[in-house]
Design an enzyme around this catalytic site. Sequence first.
Site, short mmCIF file in Angstrom:
data_model
loop_
_atom_site.label_atom_id
_atom_site.label_comp_id
_atom_site.label_asym_id
_atom_site.label_seq_id
_atom_site.Cartn_x
_atom_site.Cartn_y
_atom_site.Cartn_z
CG HIS A 140 -1.83 1.25 1.16
ND1 HIS A 140 -3.12 0.74 0.95
CD2 HIS A 140 -1.82 2.27 1.39
CE1 HIS A 140 -3.98 2.14 1.20
NE2 HIS A 140 -2.99 3.07 1.50
CG HIS A 195 -0.70 7.04 -1.51
ND1 HIS A 195 -2.24 7.28 -1.60
CD2 HIS A 195 -0.98 6.19 -0.16
CE1 HIS A 195 -3.07 6.76 -0.70
NE2 HIS A 195 -2.23 6.25 0.21
CD GLU A 228 -5.66 14.23 3.01
OE1 GLU A 228 -4.69 14.60 2.66
OE2 GLU A 228 -5.87 12.86 3.28
CB THR A 231 -7.90 12.03 0.19
OG1 THR A 231 -7.51 11.51 1.30
CG2 THR A 231 -9.09 12.97 0.48
CE1 TYR A 254 -9.64 9.20 2.35
CE2 TYR A 254 -8.24 7.46 1.35
CZ TYR A 254 -8.43 8.40 2.49
OH TYR A 254 -7.52 8.55 3.42
NE ARG A 306 -9.54 11.80 5.59
CZ ARG A 306 -8.17 11.07 5.78
NH1 ARG A 306 -7.31 11.45 5.31
NH2 ARG A 306 -8.33 10.03 6.64
CG HIS A 320 -9.00 4.67 4.17
ND1 HIS A 320 -7.99 5.25 4.66
CD2 HIS A 320 -10.02 5.56 4.87
CE1 HIS A 320 -8.06 6.60 5.22
NE2 HIS A 320 -9.53 6.42 5.53
CG HIS A 344 -5.37 3.07 7.11
ND1 HIS A 344 -3.94 3.16 6.91
CD2 HIS A 344 -6.17 3.75 6.32
CE1 HIS A 344 -3.84 3.51 5.73
NE2 HIS A 344 -5.10 4.02 5.34
CG ASP A 372 -0.76 5.16 3.80
OD1 ASP A 372 -1.48 5.91 4.66
OD2 ASP A 372 -1.40 5.12 2.58
C1 FWO Z 1 -3.48 5.99 8.56
C2 FWO Z 1 -3.61 7.40 8.48
C3 FWO Z 1 -2.33 8.07 9.55
C4 FWO Z 1 -3.01 8.02 7.09
C5 FWO Z 1 -3.84 7.61 6.11
N1 FWO Z 1 -3.55 7.96 4.85
C6 FWO Z 1 -4.35 7.74 3.66
O1 FWO Z 1 -5.34 7.16 3.94
C7 FWO Z 1 -3.69 8.19 2.71
C8 FWO Z 1 -3.99 9.95 2.21
N2 FWO Z 1 -5.20 10.18 2.84
C9 FWO Z 1 -3.67 10.33 0.83
O2 FWO Z 1 -4.54 10.30 0.23
O3 FWO Z 1 -2.40 10.47 0.77
C10 FWO Z 1 -5.23 8.77 6.45
O4 FWO Z 1 -5.34 9.76 5.81
O5 FWO Z 1 -5.99 8.55 7.10
ZN ZN Z 2 -5.91 5.12 3.63
ZN ZN Z 3 -3.11 5.04 1.62
#
Ligand code: FWO
Ligand code: ZN
Ligand code: ZN
Length: 389
Positions: free
Chosen positions: A61, A63, A70, A99, A130, A163, A195, A224, A285
């Site tokens: 996993h 990116h 965000e 996201t 997402y 989100r 997620h 997560h 992640d």
């Molecule tokens: C597990 C937590 C700490 C990190 C987690 N990361 C993502 O899901 C990826 C992020 N949103 C992206 O799009 O780059 C979060 O945001 O909840």
């Molecule tokens: Zn995630």
């Molecule tokens: Zn992720």
Amino acid sequence: MITLIKNTEVYTPDYIGKKDVLITDRRIAKVADQINLQELEWIQYIDGTGKVLTPGFIDGHVHITGGGGEGSFRSRTPELMLSDATTSGVTTVVGVIGTDGTTRTMTNLVAKARALREEGITTYIHTGSYQVPVRTLTGKIEDDIMLIDLIIGAGEIAIADHRSSQPTVDELARIASQARVGGMLSGKSGIVNVHVGDSPDKLQLIDQVIEQTDIPITQFYPTHINRNRKLFEKGIEYAKRGGYVDFTTSTIPTFIEEGEVKSAKALRLMLEAGVPIEQITFTSDAQGSLPDFDHNGRLIGLKVGRVRSLYEAFIEAIHEEEIDITDALKTITRNPASILGLNNKGEIKEGYDADLILLDQQDLSIHTVISSGQMMVKDGEAIVNGTFE
Ligand SMILES: CC(C)C[C@H](NC(=O)C[C@H](N)C(=O)O)C(=O)O
Ligand SMILES: [Zn+2]
Ligand SMILES: [Zn+2]
């Protein structure tokens, strides 16, 4: 290129003793007590004395195109660079979009996955982000999985998160069904990488799909799970029903203070609760954002995940949580390969891809990393860099 690794302690991840390992082309050709070849300049000899040989790490996993956003455009995170992966022992990654399913596109994800393959590691990707409906390449999840070799499943589909698209049970069931059938018809896992956010309903949506349909719990791969204590407790219960659970190794001190269960500790607690090691994985992640929202959902901080955290969690599991090296290795080698359906990956076995790491026997520091038979890291330093590194 032919490579002969001599006299090294081999963890397949299971410990099989001191062995010689022969690599021809891109595959593991032979594992034996003794392999003797005459000294020839076109054979690469590696002395494995005082070293441990493990499979290359699989980070399921990442990116790879960058994620985040965000905190508006300036918080979009950078893409993965090759040597960040290889110097941390990672030879296979699965790319995802998070996201931002608008500026992070499937076409860009395919291009970056291909770029990393050209640069020397193995890559796969999930279709989607997402968002629900899932944003695919061909317009249909099953077609993406069946027709595009890189695509092994769908994700990361967000649930229990402010989100998310607030998907319904029917929507998640439909996604899982399409991924399952697409996988079935193309010999792939068709896994759904979910997620799970910090919202109170946690894993409920998956549980409802399993209760209301005949889709098996193993079609889902929730990540997560260690992000907060309450979700972690639910995760133990979920895993004891046969579900896979994935812990995120990237973290920041604030999250730990706010109740995140560090992945190495989460592994120990799950094993102590009787969850079979085969159902547990770590992923980094990496290049995903680590946003910190206050209880009103206001962003108060944002960092970026790192691939290095996968190796650090592996070491912490062994040195701090006293997890056996074989179990710690399984979370980032054989288990992700099995769950994600990555053929010839995740084990030191004849005929498997020559993805290998030589670690110092004392401190488990990374010395040599070989990806598909090519040496990428030597004495801990990258000897192959990405195009612009
Ligand atoms: C597990 C937590 C700490 C990190 C987690 N990361 C993502 O899901 C990826 C992020 N949103 C992206 O799009 O780059 C979060 O945001 O909840
Ligand atoms: Zn995630
Ligand atoms: Zn992720």
